[in-house]
Write a protein that holds these residues in place. Structure first.
Motif, PDB file in Angstrom:
ATOM      1  N   ASN A   1      -3.876  20.761  -4.070  1.00 23.33           N
ATOM      2  CA  ASN A   1      -3.682  22.145  -3.967  1.00 23.33           C
ATOM      3  C   ASN A   1      -3.022  22.786  -2.842  1.00 23.33           C
ATOM      4  O   ASN A   1      -2.172  23.420  -2.669  1.00 23.33           O
ATOM      5  N   VAL A   2      -3.388  22.044  -1.542  1.00 24.45           N
ATOM      6  CA  VAL A   2      -3.046  22.454  -0.516  1.00 24.45           C
ATOM      7  C   VAL A   2      -1.547  21.873  -0.014  1.00 24.45           C
ATOM      8  O   VAL A   2      -1.637  20.779  -0.075  1.00 24.45           O
ATOM      9  N   VAL A   3      -0.702  22.454   0.296  1.00 25.05           N
ATOM     10  CA  VAL A   3       0.879  22.070   0.801  1.00 25.05           C
ATOM     11  C   VAL A   3       0.710  21.953   2.115  1.00 25.05           C
ATOM     12  O   VAL A   3       1.276  21.010   2.741  1.00 25.05           O
ATOM     13  N   GLN A   4       0.299  22.961   2.944  1.00 21.88           N
ATOM     14  CA  GLN A   4       0.406  22.908   4.277  1.00 21.88           C
ATOM     15  C   GLN A   4      -0.726  23.605   5.027  1.00 21.88           C
ATOM     16  O   GLN A   4      -1.272  24.396   4.234  1.00 21.88           O
ATOM     17  N   VAL A   5      -0.997  23.669   6.424  1.00 19.34           N
ATOM     18  CA  VAL A   5      -1.873  24.422   6.980  1.00 19.34           C
ATOM     19  C   VAL A   5      -0.656  25.051   8.072  1.00 19.34           C
ATOM     20  O   VAL A   5       0.019  24.346   8.775  1.00 19.34           O
ATOM     21  N   VAL A   6      -0.961  26.389   8.216  1.00 17.94           N
ATOM     22  CA  VAL A   6      -0.198  27.288   8.953  1.00 17.94           C
ATOM     23  C   VAL A   6      -1.194  27.679  10.095  1.00 17.94           C
ATOM     24  O   VAL A   6      -1.931  28.360  10.161  1.00 17.94           O
ATOM     25  N   ALA A   7      -0.767  27.007  11.456  1.00 21.23           N
ATOM     26  CA  ALA A   7      -1.568  27.163  12.696  1.00 21.23           C
ATOM     27  C   ALA A   7      -1.112  28.657  13.290  1.00 21.23           C
ATOM     28  O   ALA A   7       0.211  28.960  13.047  1.00 21.23           O
ATOM     29  N   CYS A   8      -1.973  29.211  13.898  1.00 19.06           N
ATOM     30  CA  CYS A   8      -1.626  30.498  14.830  1.00 19.06           C
ATOM     31  C   CYS A   8      -1.463  30.344  15.951  1.00 19.06           C
ATOM     32  O   CYS A   8      -0.942  31.428  16.644  1.00 19.06           O
TER      33      CYS A   8
ATOM     34  N   PHE B   1     -10.477  31.438   7.849  1.00 20.27           N
ATOM     35  CA  PHE B   1      -9.885  30.572   7.135  1.00 20.27           C
ATOM     36  C   PHE B   1      -9.111  31.293   6.017  1.00 20.27           C
ATOM     37  O   PHE B   1     -10.022  32.049   4.970  1.00 20.27           O
ATOM     38  N   LEU B   2      -7.916  31.691   5.748  1.00 17.98           N
ATOM     39  CA  LEU B   2      -7.298  32.419   4.623  1.00 17.98           C
ATOM     40  C   LEU B   2      -6.513  31.149   3.779  1.00 17.98           C
ATOM     41  O   LEU B   2      -6.043  30.308   4.314  1.00 17.98           O
ATOM     42  N   VAL B   3      -6.320  31.813   2.562  1.00 16.40           N
ATOM     43  CA  VAL B   3      -5.477  30.803   1.629  1.00 16.40           C
ATOM     44  C   VAL B   3      -4.479  31.540   0.970  1.00 16.40           C
ATOM     45  O   VAL B   3      -4.744  32.740   0.385  1.00 16.40           O
ATOM     46  N   ASP B   4      -3.418  31.262   1.014  1.00 13.41           N
ATOM     47  CA  ASP B   4      -2.174  31.985   0.843  1.00 13.41           C
ATOM     48  C   ASP B   4      -1.261  31.414  -0.212  1.00 13.41           C
ATOM     49  O   ASP B   4      -1.260  30.155  -0.255  1.00 13.41           O
ATOM     50  N   CYS B   5      -0.597  32.207  -1.331  1.00 16.73           N
ATOM     51  CA  CYS B   5      -0.013  31.585  -2.270  1.00 16.73           C
ATOM     52  C   CYS B   5       0.763  32.714  -2.908  1.00 16.73           C
ATOM     53  O   CYS B   5       0.440  34.084  -2.473  1.00 16.73           O
ATOM     54  N   PRO B   6       1.874  32.391  -3.750  1.00 12.41           N
ATOM     55  CA  PRO B   6       2.677  33.850  -4.327  1.00 12.41           C
ATOM     56  C   PRO B   6       1.831  34.662  -5.074  1.00 12.41           C
ATOM     57  O   PRO B   6       2.121  35.902  -5.150  1.00 12.41           O
ATOM     58  N   GLN B   7       0.590  34.440  -5.551  1.00 17.00           N
ATOM     59  CA  GLN B   7      -0.474  35.478  -6.356  1.00 17.00           C
ATOM     60  C   GLN B   7      -1.007  36.193  -5.329  1.00 17.00           C
ATOM     61  O   GLN B   7      -1.530  37.210  -5.765  1.00 17.00           O
ATOM     62  N   GLY B   8      -0.869  35.939  -3.791  1.00 19.69           N
ATOM     63  CA  GLY B   8      -1.653  36.505  -3.021  1.00 19.69           C
ATOM     64  C   GLY B   8      -2.679  35.757  -2.114  1.00 19.69           C
ATOM     65  O   GLY B   8      -2.826  34.542  -2.320  1.00 19.69           O
ATOM     66  N   ALA B   9      -3.049  36.176  -0.961  1.00 17.24           N
ATOM     67  CA  ALA B   9      -3.854  35.562  -0.053  1.00 17.24           C
ATOM     68  C   ALA B   9      -5.423  36.318  -0.235  1.00 17.24           C
ATOM     69  O   ALA B   9      -5.658  37.190  -0.609  1.00 17.24           O
TER      70      ALA B   9
ATOM     71  N   VAL C   1     -10.545  36.692  -6.918  1.00 11.40           N
ATOM     72  CA  VAL C   1     -10.281  35.537  -6.249  1.00 11.40           C
ATOM     73  C   VAL C   1     -10.115  34.348  -7.232  1.00 11.40           C
ATOM     74  O   VAL C   1      -9.533  33.434  -7.107  1.00 11.40           O
ATOM     75  N   LYS C   2     -11.155  34.142  -8.209  1.00  9.42           N
ATOM     76  CA  LYS C   2     -10.864  33.288  -9.146  1.00  9.42           C
ATOM     77  C   LYS C   2      -9.529  32.974  -9.880  1.00  9.42           C
ATOM     78  O   LYS C   2      -9.097  32.144  -9.929  1.00  9.42           O
ATOM     79  N   LYS C   3      -9.038  34.288 -10.277  1.00  5.74           N
ATOM     80  CA  LYS C   3      -7.589  34.349 -10.958  1.00  5.74           C
ATOM     81  C   LYS C   3      -6.730  33.542  -9.996  1.00  5.74           C
ATOM     82  O   LYS C   3      -5.759  32.998 -10.434  1.00  5.74           O
ATOM     83  N   ILE C   4      -6.801  34.012  -8.715  1.00  5.84           N
ATOM     84  CA  ILE C   4      -5.784  33.474  -7.558  1.00  5.84           C
ATOM     85  C   ILE C   4      -5.773  32.192  -7.588  1.00  5.84           C
ATOM     86  O   ILE C   4      -5.077  31.254  -7.543  1.00  5.84           O
ATOM     87  N   ARG C   5      -6.991  31.601  -7.508  1.00  2.00           N
ATOM     88  CA  ARG C   5      -7.377  30.004  -7.304  1.00  2.00           C
ATOM     89  C   ARG C   5      -6.770  29.351  -8.638  1.00  2.00           C
ATOM     90  O   ARG C   5      -6.524  28.087  -8.424  1.00  2.00           O
ATOM     91  N   HIS C   6      -6.964  29.982  -9.659  1.00  2.00           N
ATOM     92  CA  HIS C   6      -6.224  29.206 -10.837  1.00  2.00           C
ATOM     93  C   HIS C   6      -4.764  28.896 -10.437  1.00  2.00           C
ATOM     94  O   HIS C   6      -4.139  28.060 -11.298  1.00  2.00           O
ATOM     95  N   SER C   7      -4.108  29.685  -9.790  1.00  2.00           N
ATOM     96  CA  SER C   7      -2.626  29.413  -9.568  1.00  2.00           C
ATOM     97  C   SER C   7      -2.270  28.222  -8.794  1.00  2.00           C
ATOM     98  O   SER C   7      -1.163  27.996  -8.381  1.00  2.00           O
ATOM     99  N   TRP C   8      -3.344  28.080  -7.852  1.00  2.00           N
ATOM    100  CA  TRP C   8      -3.018  26.871  -6.703  1.00  2.00           C
ATOM    101  C   TRP C   8      -2.625  25.760  -7.271  1.00  2.00           C
ATOM    102  O   TRP C   8      -1.838  25.103  -6.790  1.00  2.00           O
ATOM    103  N   GLU C   9      -2.977  25.258  -8.573  1.00  2.00           N
ATOM    104  CA  GLU C   9      -2.663  24.155  -9.260  1.00  2.00           C
ATOM    105  C   GLU C   9      -0.998  24.073  -9.334  1.00  2.00           C
ATOM    106  O   GLU C   9      -0.645  22.948  -9.140  1.00  2.00           O
TER     107      GLU C   9
END
Length: 683
Positions: free
Chosen positions: A293-300, A252-260, A222-230
């Motif tokens: 770091n947050v671009v959008q919130v995607v509602a369900c 609450f999930l966090v999604d980015c190209p490196q993974g969710a 998770v730490k490696k993925i968090r580093h990509s958020w910036e």
């Protein structure tokens, strides 16, 4: 002392005869050995340079055996080191009081840190004046090699145990299954001929050191993925539902190209109706991730508390965009089209056919005979898509169904003379039914195909959804031969949900910034696109200077000048993902480059694509357990969900056809499609 009670003192089981020569006698069989460490091996049944004691009580044997094996594993981990053996397990502390046995400061490394040196019995050193090299001056090398062999075997066994443990954490299977005799037989049945049996982990190990090891590994992931958020930005995915107890829960999930990654679960039941407090809960999540770091919130969902927060989010939070899951919005479109009277009538007739055939074994066998084994009911991951996928199957088997009801097999059957059978046979022979089915499919299958595409996508979709929805509408228009009176009712349904829920400023910005679309001949940059781009710049870029630079450099992009000139070529803009394109060709314009990459790195779909089971989160959010059990469950939830997300991030195995929904629910049982069931999230 019962086995498993903890460390055991070797001095209680042997007598020192000659301290000068380090001779010790076993209290049970009288055998004399050199030192208390060899006595431990003698009592624990560790073969090497000493024979096992045949008279020692079983509980004594087990305790010394466990103690020695524990040290061997620890020593092996130290000796081989992670760089040379990355797949071997780390040191583990299985027993709470293990460190109390490591108190002596006379431990030495005269033998270069060898396995032999580290396994000298330190408990006896103060009393017996032992030193490394003196303990086993004769035969020590043989014992050392035996220990090494046993240690390697133990380490490999531990690696197998770790794989078994991960199976439990990943699937959520109850730990008690580890005690099942059938489970142990299953595991050991996989071993090759001549191999010894695996030591299947116990429930305590699964809940103890193994879980803690897995937590540490997952934290690093998770730490490696968090580093990509910036650099790429990220999206918060809301996965909200109401459980059987009526609680309003959310993951609450966090999604980015490196993974969710899974962040946390919350019970917001007490906040329902208080939109400001619900907004503050979401603000806390954004702050934890980092607002930059947050671009959008995607509602369900568009309903319930999620919908209420969405109505005011853009006013309350000035730096993040609110969007609704694209797949959820398309499902709403299919639902609404399915409620149009003419379409609903066709679906009801299709259900009459399937219910009749699948409700009787003889008729189902007859169907399989004429369709060459093909089913006409099609399962789906989403309920709104299933009626139209099944209708598509029925239409594809049209001639086979007609042949079936015209055959002698049917005419001589019991059901041919029944009122129900005659009604279905007439329905299959009614051309107006088939004409209506064709119309329903023309209006819906383009949407179903897009829903499948979004769920299967292995790359960010924000840069494509704007164009994709336009293409859907054009496809429906073409299906109806551009006859406005026929396609317009379906366009109106799509536009209503697009305008009200699905369309977002970053979708328009993604369309503009996607070089594959922007540099194509049919790009259409209307006022809606321009406004979406401008709104995204103002909302996602904090300082005025950067906003001005982005606006200025967009002219270079628009005219394909400077650093963008080479990237406007057809092969360059179509062969690589949009965000990667910007990383290559936007370097001269760092502010614009960062803005474009952050938008084009997001997905337009929500948490439903990951199909996470909610049962573990429901259990986690149930109060009443002690703090230790609560922390253990928190660790297990963290590992379980992130393992699921980690696996799916690599494969994106999102198939529109899945087993989550039993097609018999709607197509065999009497609940009519006049009351369509929605997917999951209306919490």
């Amino acid at each position: 002392m019962a086995a498993g009670e903890g460390p055991i003192n070797v001095h209680d089981h042997g007598t020192a005869l000659d301290k000068k020569h380090f001779r010790v006698q076993c209290n049970y069989c009288g055998k004399v050995v050199s030192g208390f460490f060899r006595l431990k091996c003698h009592l624990g049944g560790i073969r090497g340079d000493v024979t096992p004691c045949e008279n020692a009580p079983q509980n004594v044997k087990e305790l010394f055996n466990k103690s020695l094996l524990e040290r061997k594993t620890e020593s092996f981990s130290k000796e081989v080191g992670d760089p040379h053996h990355p797949n071997l397990p780390r040191k583990r502390n299985c027993y709470p009081n293990w460190n109390s046995d490591q108190h002596n400061k006379h431990e030495t490394t005269q033998n270069g840190g060898s396995c032999f040196a580290r396994h000298v019995d330190m408990d006896s050193a103060p009393e017996d004046n032992l030193t490394d090299g003196a303990t086993f001056s004769n035969g020590g090398i043989g014992f050392q090699r035996a220990i090494r062999c046993e240690t390697i075997k133990d380490a490999l066994s531990m690696q197998a145990q770790k794989s078994i443990a991960r199976f439990f954490y990943e699937t959520g299977v109850d730990f008690s299954a580890a005690n099942s005799a059938s489970f142990k037989r299953m595991i050991n049945a996989t071993l090759g001929h001549g191999q010894t049996e695996y030591d299947v982990p116990s429930c305590q190990e699964l809940k103890g050191w193994m879980l803690q090891d897995e937590v540490k590994e997952m934290q690093e992931y998770v730490k490696k993925i968090r580093h990509s958020w910036e650099s790429t930005g990220c999206s918060i995915l809301l996965d909200a539902w109401v459980d059987e107890k009526g609680r309003h829960l959310v993951n609450f999930l966090v999604d980015c190209p490196q993974g969710a990654v899974y962040l946390r679960s919350s019970d917001v039941t007490s906040f329902i109706g208080d939109v400001d407090t619900l907004q503050s809960v979401l603000d806390g999540v954004i702050k934890e991730i980092g607002v930059d770091n947050v671009v959008q919130v995607v509602a369900c969902s568009t309903k319930g508390w999620v919908g209420d927060v969405g109505k005011q989010f853009m006013d309350k939070c000035k730096r993040v965009v609110w969007t609704v899951s694209a797949s959820h919005c398309i499902e709403l479109m299919l639902e609404k089209i399915g409620m149009i009277e003419s379409i609903r009538g066709i679906i009801t007739k299709a259900k009459t056919i399937t219910k009749f055939i699948y409700g009787h074994e003889t008729l189902l066998n007859l169907l399989k005979k004429y369709t060459l084994g093909h089913d006409i009911i099609k399962p789906s991951k989403t309920r709104p898509a299933m009626p139209f996928l099944t209708l598509e199957n029925i239409v594809s088997e049209k001639q086979h169904l007609k042949d079936m009801f015209a055959s002698s097999d049917w005419k001589t059957s019991f059901w041919a003379s029944r009122i129900e059978g005659k009604r279905v046979a007439d329905l299959v022979g009614d051309q107006t039914f088939w004409n209506g089915a064709e119309i329903a499919l023309k209006a819906t299958i383009p949407l179903v195909r897009v829903l499948c595409l979004i769920n299967q996508a292995d790359k960010p979709q924000v840069g494509y959804i704007y164009e994709t929805m336009d293409q859907v509408k054009e496809a429906i228009k073409e299906e109806f031969k551009k006859k406005k009176s026929q396609y317009l009712p379906f366009w109106q349904v799509i536009d209503e949900i697009w305008d009200t829920h699905l369309h977002s400023p970053i979708h328009a910005a993604g369309y503009y910034l996607n070089p594959c679309l922007f540099y194509s001949s049919d790009f259409f940059g209307d006022a809606e696109v321009a406004f979406g781009l401008l709104s995204s710049i103002v909302r996602l870029v904090r300082d005025q200077r950067s906003q001005d630079l982005i606006s200025r450099h967009l002219e270079e992009y628009r005219h394909a000048r400077g650093g963008f000139e080479g990237g406007s070529a057809l092969d360059q803009r179509t062969n690589i993902p949009p965000a990667l394109w910007w990383s290559h060709y936007g370097r001269q314009y760092p502010e614009l480059q960062r803005f474009a990459i952050r938008i084009l790195s997001q997905n337009c779909d929500g948490a439903s694509r990951y199909v996470l089971k909610r049962s573990l989160a429901e259990k986690l959010l149930t109060t009443g357990r002690n703090p230790i059990e609560q922390q253990r469950l928190n660790d297990l939830t963290f590992v379980h969900y992130n393992l699921q997300l980690q696996l799916q991030s690599g494969t994106r195995r999102r198939d529109i056809v899945a087993e989550e929904i039993d097609p018999m629910d709607d197509w065999i049982v009497d609940e009519a499609l006049t009351h369509p069931k929605t997917v999951n999230l209306h919490g």
